[in-house]
Structures are given as structure tokens and as C-alpha cells.
Design a protein around this motif. Structure first.
Motif, PDB file in Angstrom:
ATOM      1  N   SER A 196     -36.771 -99.059  36.026  1.00 12.01           N
ATOM      2  CA  SER A 196     -35.560 -99.615  35.515  1.00 12.01           C
ATOM      3  C   SER A 196     -34.675 -99.686  36.668  1.00 12.01           C
ATOM      4  O   SER A 196     -34.619 -98.697  37.518  1.00 12.01           O
ATOM      5  CB  SER A 196     -35.135 -98.673  34.348  1.00 12.01           C
ATOM      6  N   THR A 211     -39.650 -88.462  35.814  1.00 14.03           N
ATOM      7  CA  THR A 211     -38.727 -89.604  36.134  1.00 14.03           C
ATOM      8  C   THR A 211     -38.181 -89.460  37.491  1.00 14.03           C
ATOM      9  O   THR A 211     -37.399 -88.264  37.562  1.00 14.03           O
ATOM     10  CB  THR A 211     -37.768 -89.705  34.953  1.00 14.03           C
ATOM     11  N   LYS A 212     -38.114 -90.276  38.260  1.00 12.12           N
ATOM     12  CA  LYS A 212     -37.220 -90.200  39.653  1.00 12.12           C
ATOM     13  C   LYS A 212     -36.435 -91.246  39.728  1.00 12.12           C
ATOM     14  O   LYS A 212     -36.598 -92.077  39.131  1.00 12.12           O
ATOM     15  CB  LYS A 212     -38.315 -90.298  40.716  1.00 12.12           C
ATOM     16  N   SER A 213     -35.167 -90.971  40.392  1.00 15.48           N
ATOM     17  CA  SER A 213     -34.301 -91.820  40.526  1.00 15.48           C
ATOM     18  C   SER A 213     -33.579 -91.873  41.641  1.00 15.48           C
ATOM     19  O   SER A 213     -33.520 -90.725  42.256  1.00 15.48           O
ATOM     20  CB  SER A 213     -33.294 -91.809  39.138  1.00 15.48           C
ATOM     21  N   LYS A 214     -33.095 -93.059  42.283  1.00 13.73           N
ATOM     22  CA  LYS A 214     -32.237 -93.179  43.484  1.00 13.73           C
ATOM     23  C   LYS A 214     -31.078 -94.060  43.268  1.00 13.73           C
ATOM     24  O   LYS A 214     -31.441 -94.803  42.475  1.00 13.73           O
ATOM     25  CB  LYS A 214     -33.109 -93.837  44.581  1.00 13.73           C
ATOM     26  N   GLN A 215     -30.276 -93.929  44.204  1.00 14.18           N
ATOM     27  CA  GLN A 215     -29.026 -94.852  44.228  1.00 14.18           C
ATOM     28  C   GLN A 215     -29.415 -95.660  45.142  1.00 14.18           C
ATOM     29  O   GLN A 215     -29.734 -95.361  46.351  1.00 14.18           O
ATOM     30  CB  GLN A 215     -27.818 -94.188  44.317  1.00 14.18           C
ATOM     31  N   LYS A 256     -28.577 -97.728  40.282  1.00 17.49           N
ATOM     32  CA  LYS A 256     -29.536 -96.759  40.062  1.00 17.49           C
ATOM     33  C   LYS A 256     -31.040 -97.236  39.485  1.00 17.49           C
ATOM     34  O   LYS A 256     -30.966 -97.960  38.741  1.00 17.49           O
ATOM     35  CB  LYS A 256     -28.903 -95.887  38.862  1.00 17.49           C
ATOM     36  N   VAL A 257     -31.907 -96.686  40.240  1.00 17.20           N
ATOM     37  CA  VAL A 257     -33.041 -97.230  40.103  1.00 17.20           C
ATOM     38  C   VAL A 257     -33.954 -95.895  39.618  1.00 17.20           C
ATOM     39  O   VAL A 257     -33.916 -94.957  40.285  1.00 17.20           O
ATOM     40  CB  VAL A 257     -33.930 -97.884  41.358  1.00 17.20           C
ATOM     41  N   THR A 258     -34.721 -96.178  38.690  1.00 15.47           N
ATOM     42  CA  THR A 258     -35.300 -95.037  37.917  1.00 15.47           C
ATOM     43  C   THR A 258     -36.974 -95.443  37.745  1.00 15.47           C
ATOM     44  O   THR A 258     -37.217 -96.528  37.471  1.00 15.47           O
ATOM     45  CB  THR A 258     -34.789 -94.305  36.602  1.00 15.47           C
ATOM     46  N   ASP A 312     -40.316 -94.062  35.664  1.00 16.50           N
ATOM     47  CA  ASP A 312     -40.889 -93.212  34.966  1.00 16.50           C
ATOM     48  C   ASP A 312     -42.437 -93.181  35.052  1.00 16.50           C
ATOM     49  O   ASP A 312     -43.023 -93.942  34.902  1.00 16.50           O
ATOM     50  CB  ASP A 312     -40.605 -93.497  33.460  1.00 16.50           C
TER      51      ASP A 312
END
Length: 122
Positions: free
Chosen positions: A61, A26-30, A50-52, A54
Motif C-alpha cells: 500500500s 507489516t513493514k513500512s517505510k517513508q 508511506k509505503v507498507t 503486509d
């Protein structure tokens, strides 16, 4: 008896590392949306999110204050060159600005059936 304890410790370590690797999918970025954008039919207001992504479920998401605003199907496409920072890709359709994709370093995450090849970035 000591070797049995050592083997158990090594086995436990391997399980822990495998668990960490699975979580790494799972990667996420603001991100900051300067204007309202449409994602899978849902309007996401301008603001910080916050964008994630999966990789296991191929779901993107968008969250505001840890609450899911919208979830959508997405897919990862490997980039030829890695980019610094986060790039958001949009297209305008019927007067609305739709999110097409987001760049996570060396991957483009493309929303739905969209194609990144024909789009410009913001």
C-alpha cells in the motif's frame, strides 16, 4: 490460589507476545518519489509517501497523509545481502515509469508479476 493468578498472568503475557508477533508482519517505510510513478495502473505523483507491505495478505500500500493512494499485490523475496536505507526499483514502459519493487532491509518486495532480477535501481 496464588499459582492460578500467576498462571493466568503468564498466559496473558504469551497471548500479548503472540499478538505483537502477528502485528510485526507489516513493514513500512517513508519514501520519496522524485517523479510520478505508475503502480498497478494508478499514477502516484512525485512526493513523500508511506509505503507498507503486509506479509499476511501480500499487499503493498502507498499512503499519503494516512490515506491509501493505491494498493497492489506484491510478494517478498529474500535478499542475499541486507541493504541500508530504502531502494526503489523502476522500469519504463510505454513512456510511463512503473514501480517494480522496494527494498526493506533484507527483503525485496516485488510489485505484481514483476521480477527484480532484470531491473536496475534508481
Amino acid at each position: 490460589q496464588m499459582s492460578l493468578i500467576n498462571r493466568f498472568a503468564v498466559a496473558l503475557l504469551l497471548v500479548t507476545m503472540a499478538g505483537t508477533a502477528a502485528l510485526g508482519k507489516t513493514k513500512s517505510k517513508q519514501v520519496e518519489f522524485q517523479i510520478a510513478v505508475t503502480v498497478n495502473g494508478t499514477v502516484v505523483k512525485a512526493g513523500s509517501y508511506k509505503v507498507t507491505f503486509d506479509e499476511m495478505s501480500n499487499e503493498l500500500s502507498i499512503l499519503k497523509n494516512d490515506k491509501v493512494v493505491v494498493k497492489t499485490a506484491a510478494r517478498a523475496e529474500q535478499r542475499m545481502n541486507k541493504v541500508r536505507g530504502t531502494q526503489l526499483y523502476y522500469r519504463t514502459e510505454g513512456g510511463e515509469v512503473a514501480l517494480v519493487g522496494i527494498t526493506f532491509g533484507d527483503q525485496d518486495v516485488v510489485v505484481g508479476q514483476a521480477s527484480m532480477q532484470s531491473t536496475g535501481n534508481n
